[in-house]
Design an enzyme around this catalytic site. Structure first.
Site, short mmCIF file in Angstrom:
data_model
loop_
_atom_site.label_atom_id
_atom_site.label_comp_id
_atom_site.label_asym_id
_atom_site.label_seq_id
_atom_site.Cartn_x
_atom_site.Cartn_y
_atom_site.Cartn_z
N GLU A 1 77.62 47.70 19.63
CA GLU A 1 77.94 49.05 19.15
C GLU A 1 76.76 49.98 19.34
O GLU A 1 76.93 51.16 19.68
CB GLU A 1 78.38 49.04 17.69
CG GLU A 1 78.79 50.43 17.24
CD GLU A 1 79.72 50.47 16.05
OE1 GLU A 1 80.05 51.59 15.63
OE2 GLU A 1 80.13 49.41 15.55
N ARG B 1 80.20 32.08 24.10
CA ARG B 1 79.11 31.11 24.27
C ARG B 1 78.09 31.36 23.17
O ARG B 1 77.85 32.51 22.80
CB ARG B 1 78.46 31.27 25.63
CG ARG B 1 77.30 30.33 25.90
CD ARG B 1 76.60 30.65 27.23
NE ARG B 1 77.43 30.38 28.38
CZ ARG B 1 77.48 29.22 29.01
NH1 ARG B 1 76.71 28.22 28.62
NH2 ARG B 1 78.26 29.06 30.06
#
Length: 140
Positions: free
Chosen positions: A63, A92
């Site tokens: 963000e 991952r």
């Protein structure tokens, strides 16, 4: 590095002071015609209890870089930029090193923008795929 590029990165890095970005040690490192890249160190400071990168820290990185990209590619002097929706798929885990977030524009509307943010490790392996919608609000 061109002077223009260096100035953009300096502005992005200067606005980190006394923010979550500074706390997480997020640093803006590259900018191009339609992208912005930031990195964040992975250490116990941003771990979940089991010792891997916390998804919330990853989303904060995504963000941050997406909102900063909106500021850079819109007229940041005329608009406030706010994130209005973010989605992340974590694919991952990582325990140490650096993660890199590259925000690329998908849609650049007058009011809303849609960003793709790829978060990768030092070997360019995908850690998280994020999508951020921002809104540009006029400064009064």
């Amino acid at each position: 590095m061109s002077d223009h590029k260096a100035k953009i990165l300096q502005v992005c890095n200067d606005i980190r002071k006394n923010t979550l970005m500074e706390t997480l040690e997020i640093e803006y490192i590259d900018v191009g015609e339609n992208f912005l890249i930031a990195r964040m160190p992975v250490s116990p400071k941003v771990h979940q209890p089991d010792g891997v990168l916390h998804g919330g820290a990853t989303v904060a990185l995504a963000e941050s870089v997406g909102s900063a990209a909106s500021y850079v590619f819109l007229d940041g002097q005329s608009f406030y930029v706010r994130g209005i929706e973010i989605a992340a798929n974590h694919v991952r885990s990582i325990k140490e090193g650096w993660v890199y977030a590259k925000a690329s524009i998908i849609h650049k509307g007058r009011t809303t923008q849609l960003w793709e943010i790829r978060v990768t490790d030092e070997e360019d392996r995908l850690i998280s795929q994020c999508k951020l919608t921002t809104i540009a609000l006029p400064r009064k």
